[in-house]
Structures are given as C-alpha cells and as structure tokens.
Design a protein around this motif. Sequence first.
Motif, PDB file in Angstrom:
ATOM      1  N   UNK A 115      -1.563 -11.675  -0.044  1.00 60.52           N
ATOM      2  CA  UNK A 115      -1.956 -11.507  -1.435  1.00 60.52           C
ATOM      3  C   UNK A 115      -3.311 -10.808  -1.548  1.00 60.52           C
ATOM      4  N   UNK A 116      -3.409  -9.920  -2.524  1.00 65.80           N
ATOM      5  CA  UNK A 116      -4.681  -9.257  -2.813  1.00 65.80           C
ATOM      6  C   UNK A 116      -4.991  -9.457  -4.299  1.00 65.80           C
ATOM      7  N   UNK A 117      -6.197  -9.019  -4.703  1.00 62.44           N
ATOM      8  CA  UNK A 117      -6.539  -9.159  -6.121  1.00 62.44           C
ATOM      9  C   UNK A 117      -5.641  -8.283  -6.995  1.00 62.44           C
ATOM     10  N   UNK A 118      -5.594  -7.009  -6.625  1.00 64.17           N
ATOM     11  CA  UNK A 118      -4.869  -6.051  -7.474  1.00 64.17           C
ATOM     12  C   UNK A 118      -4.073  -5.074  -6.618  1.00 64.17           C
TER      13      UNK A 118
ATOM     14  N   UNK B  76     -15.926  -4.588  -7.192  1.00 60.07           N
ATOM     15  CA  UNK B  76     -15.922  -5.516  -6.069  1.00 60.07           C
ATOM     16  C   UNK B  76     -14.611  -6.246  -5.853  1.00 60.07           C
ATOM     17  N   UNK B  77     -13.553  -5.790  -6.537  1.00 64.19           N
ATOM     18  CA  UNK B  77     -12.262  -6.445  -6.337  1.00 64.19           C
ATOM     19  C   UNK B  77     -11.524  -5.838  -5.148  1.00 64.19           C
ATOM     20  N   UNK B  78     -10.641  -6.643  -4.611  1.00 68.20           N
ATOM     21  CA  UNK B  78      -9.819  -6.215  -3.484  1.00 68.20           C
ATOM     22  C   UNK B  78      -8.608  -5.474  -4.072  1.00 68.20           C
ATOM     23  N   UNK B  79      -8.584  -4.165  -3.887  1.00 66.94           N
ATOM     24  CA  UNK B  79      -7.540  -3.376  -4.535  1.00 66.94           C
ATOM     25  C   UNK B  79      -6.817  -2.497  -3.529  1.00 66.94           C
ATOM     26  N   UNK B  80      -5.502  -2.442  -3.674  1.00 69.36           N
ATOM     27  CA  UNK B  80      -4.657  -1.691  -2.760  1.00 69.36           C
ATOM     28  C   UNK B  80      -3.783  -0.742  -3.587  1.00 69.36           C
TER      29      UNK B  80
ATOM     30  N   UNK C 222      -0.828  -6.496 -11.152  1.00 67.63           N
ATOM     31  CA  UNK C 222      -0.213  -5.254 -10.682  1.00 67.63           C
ATOM     32  C   UNK C 222      -0.477  -4.182 -11.739  1.00 67.63           C
ATOM     33  N   UNK C 223      -1.078  -3.077 -11.293  1.00 66.50           N
ATOM     34  CA  UNK C 223      -1.284  -1.934 -12.189  1.00 66.50           C
ATOM     35  C   UNK C 223      -0.093  -1.000 -12.008  1.00 66.50           C
ATOM     36  N   UNK C 224       0.715  -0.880 -13.040  1.00 63.05           N
ATOM     37  CA  UNK C 224       1.917  -0.051 -12.947  1.00 63.05           C
ATOM     38  C   UNK C 224       1.536   1.385 -13.305  1.00 63.05           C
ATOM     39  N   UNK C 225       1.417   2.201 -12.263  1.00 65.29           N
ATOM     40  CA  UNK C 225       1.014   3.597 -12.423  1.00 65.29           C
ATOM     41  C   UNK C 225       2.047   4.476 -11.730  1.00 65.29           C
ATOM     42  N   UNK C 226       3.320   4.133 -11.953  1.00 66.15           N
ATOM     43  CA  UNK C 226       4.400   4.766 -11.200  1.00 66.15           C
ATOM     44  C   UNK C 226       4.843   6.094 -11.785  1.00 66.15           C
ATOM     45  N   UNK C 227       4.292   6.493 -12.923  1.00 61.00           N
ATOM     46  CA  UNK C 227       4.647   7.798 -13.459  1.00 61.00           C
ATOM     47  C   UNK C 227       5.711   7.744 -14.529  1.00 61.00           C
ATOM     48  N   UNK C 228       6.058   8.921 -15.017  1.00 64.41           N
ATOM     49  CA  UNK C 228       6.811   9.083 -16.257  1.00 64.41           C
ATOM     50  C   UNK C 228       8.220   8.496 -16.214  1.00 64.41           C
TER      51      UNK C 228
END
Lengths: 129, 452
Positions: free
Chosen positions: B3-6, B26-30, B177-183
């Motif tokens: 598990x990670x932050x984001x 400072x967040x753990x982001x992948x 979860x940042x959903x940046x998967x596109x159009x």
Amino acid sequence: MSETPDETATAGAAAEAGAAPTIGTAPASGAAATTPAPMKIDAKLGLDVFKLDKEPHIVIDHEICRTVCAKKVCLTVCPADLYELDDSGDVIVNWEGCLECGTCLICCEPQALSWKYPRGEYGVQYRTS
Amino acid sequence: MEKVDVIVVGGGLAGLSAAYGLAQAGLEVMVLERGDYPGAKNVTGGRLYTSVVRDLYPELWEGAPFERAVTREAISMLADGRMATFEIAAEEFGGRRPQSFTVVRAKLDQYLAERTGEAGGMVIPKMKVDALLTEGGSEASGAGGGPGASGADGGPGASGRVIGIRAGEDEIGADVVVVAEGVLGLLSSEAGLRERPAAADTALGYKEVIELPASVIEDRWHLNPGEGAAQLFMGSVTKGMMGGAFLYTNRESISLGIVVGMEQLRSRPDELESWQLLDELKTSPAVAPLIKGGEVIEYSAHAVAEGGIAKVPRLLGDGYVMVGDAAGLSLNALITVRGMDFAIASGYHAAQAIAAAKAAGDTSAAGLAGYERALRESFVLKDLQTAAKVPALLENQRLFTHYPEAVTKLMADIFTIGPGPTEKLSKTGFGGVRRSFLNLATAKDALSFRKI
C-alpha cells in the motif's frame, strides 16, 4: 521508410509545377494531372514505432458483427485504415498498426469489439507527437 | 496487499501534475504509465496555454522543453478551391511571458516525470493498470470495452470506495487513486465511476508530424527565431462534418492534422474514410506550399472529448479523484482548443486537495471535496461553464459549409477583376453580405452565437 522523402518531395514539386497554368481558371482540385499521389497509409504507419505483443488487443465478435451490424463503420472511421473485409465477407482488423485512439470502439454501435489497450510497454510508442 | 499513499493511473500531464504536487507535499506517490515512457501514448494538436497554469507550479515552466511561443494566430476558411485567412500577430502573445507554446508530448511529459522523480515521486513506465479495485472485493474486470460493460444499472458513482489497482497479477492499495487514464476512460467506466464516451461527444484527432528546418519554418510563417504560429482551417476540409484542421509549428517540425466529430464520421452515407481528409488537405493548392520539402516523421491519432461541461462526470468519490481527459476536461471553442492546461490545473488542484485530505485523515468523498471546490473556483470549470452551449452550437452544419463558402466567395468577389466591367466595391460587398449573411437561417445562427 525510405519512400517518405521521395513522396513528400514529389508533393512539393508537383504542387509548384501545377500552380502556374491553373491560376484563375481552375478550381482548387482542377490540377488533377499534377496532384501528387498521397502517401499511402501503410507508409505513414511505417514511420511509427510499434512494439508488437503476441496477442491482439482488439478482438471482433463476428457473431454480433454478422447478425446485428448493418453498417460497418469500422471500415471507414479508423484513421489507420486497419479494418477490412476478408474473402468470406467478415470484418478483420490488422491490430498491429493500431494508434490506440479508440475511435472504432466508440463508433461500433453494436459493441462487437473487445478492445483494451495493449499490455504495458507494447503497442505504438510516439516520439514526436 | 502492498500500500502507498497515492496511486496515479496514467503518466500524462494531469497525472504527472498531480504526482509532482503530491511528491512536493511529501506524500508517497506512484505513477503507473503503460507506455515505454511518459508521453509515448499521448498526442496533442498541439499547443499548451501556459498563461493559465504558469502560476500553479512557477518553478516548473522555466526549463520546460517547449517548442515555440505562439505569436501568430490564424484561422482559414476553405471552400470551393478558395482559402480566406484571418491572421493576427500580437506582441502580447509573445514577449517575456508568452501566453502559449507549441509542445511535443514525448518531450514535455518526460520532463515532468523527471521533475516528479526529483521531488520524490515514483514514475513507473511500461506498467499498465488492468483494473481499479473497489471495496468489498468487487473488481472491474479490466477487459476493456465490449458488451455488457459493468455499471449499467448503478451508474457512475455507484461503486464502493476505490482502494487500489490491479496491474497484471499485482495488486497495490492506496488511500487515494488519481484516475488520469485519459479520454477513453476504460478503467473508470468499468468500475462505474463514469460513462463510456459516446460518439456524439467525442472527436477523432489525427496528425502528421512533418520535419522542416527551423529557418524554413521561420521564413514560411514570418517568425522571429523561437516564435511559432498556429493555424486552424475550417470548411471543406471536413466535408461538412463538425471539425477542422490544425497546424502548429514546432522547433523543427510542424504538426498538421484533422479533428472530426465521431458521430458525423460514422453517420456519413458515403464511403469516405477518415484518414483521407488529411491527404486531401495536404494536396490542396492552398496548403501544399506550406509543407513543401517537408518529411513526414510520425503519424498519430487520439480521441478528443468534446462533450463540454455537461459530460464531465462526478469528479471524485471515496478514495479517488478524476483528472484531465479522464474527467472530460477539454474544450473545443472553435477558435481556441484547450485540454492540456485543464489537465495540469486539475492535477494541481487534485494534489492540493489530496494532501489536505491526508493531513486531516479523511480520504472519503467528503474529505476530498476540496478538489471539486477548487476546480469550480478555477478557470477549469468556469471556462467550461462559460462555454456550456458551445458543443450544441458546433453541431450546426452551416458553420462548416455555408459560412466558409460565403466568406471565401465574398472575399474572392472583392478581389476579382473579370473580363467585363467591374461593379462598385460597395455593391459587391453589400450585395454579398446581404445574400449570404442576412437571411432567416443566419439570423437564427446569430442568436445562437450570442450565447457563446
């Protein structure tokens, strides 16, 4: 790839040659005799970097395609011209040259396509777009 | 489950902009990106309006690999073998703080990925996310489109909390979860977070990148070194369909392409194939000289979200936010075409809101609500709201047929000396205006144009 410079050079030269005699008398498309042959779509795709997976990422449900679909829009909407009819009249897709735009998926009303992105690191890899 | 932050799904401009801000906080982001490198799957027209995003990450833009600052803007109408061009070169477009730059995504996205890495974020290329994981063990299959896609009954927003992702055999958890998967929104529509894009709200964009020496570009478009031009074409180029052509000058190449509405494209009664539109434009006498001697080096295509504010899905929920194209944040306002600026700004605001939510220990929808508030207060949703009536307006076919025909005819008539006597300019001009622009249909159009 080697055809590219030749074809574009021809395009320029022919347009120039065609301009003079047609000024004021012919419609834009009137220079038919001097209009260069457009670069073929296969040649354009040949410029792109593709990393091919073993499995296709687009699969056509031929049952839906044959029975439900009245208008095969996939044959015309794909900007890479990947869809065609085989000898028996079934739609096939040359998925290897896919630009991954999703136009076929969105335009296929009967939803005959199982369409996913290629696996990680496979498929087209754009460098200058 | 690790598990990670984001987790950020997709390393485009929206995803990387979010990741950069989160790493700074400072967040753990992948960031998981399916291409060989960020930008490998991305296509822009392409121009980025930096005027609206410059202040968001001011330190980022100084060294960014932009192509040319756009100082000349032109719009051309094409019809019946005529081209009428309106061009504006303005000092305020350029100068020390240009309002927009042409860009190449493979370069720009990799640059942002590097800055994100330096800030402490992790950007992992060649990694495709197959599904969003939701609470209660439910998982969207990740099978992409196809019949019977899930979410049909519940509709967007009906799913449980998003708790992570699955990539192949691996599952990774995240607070957000940042959903940046596109159009195309394949994963989020599978998970019931949004609808799949409809043809009526989506356009096909495709282009060729054509190499030309910098000196030729600067001579041909009347540019000082480093300056660039943007040109839009409308009219016969799309054969009556919603859309047009675009041309942007990069450092040593130009991007020349077509945007055309998918619904119009698939509804055509004839056998016209989409890719033919660009070939016809390239060989037309008005455009051929612009690309003369150029060598095509790449051919690319991408879908464009054109549904406007009405098609923006729910922007967040428990454990997730939607950013960029995945959230339908793009705007075709005919003269200005935007998306990358919205992507960057949405990523920025997502990062701020997520950092605040994490600090407060609440990453539910309520905890993340600051994201939507910030977007509403920013230019992103304000500009989309202002342009709310544009998508409907663009369905007016006369924009792509009658007006280009009328304008080019009027201009041609004004400049024509025929074999016989020539009428007074005022008669040619007013007569043309009366015939083409003063009738019931155009009066109706004028009323609808007032709404934009």
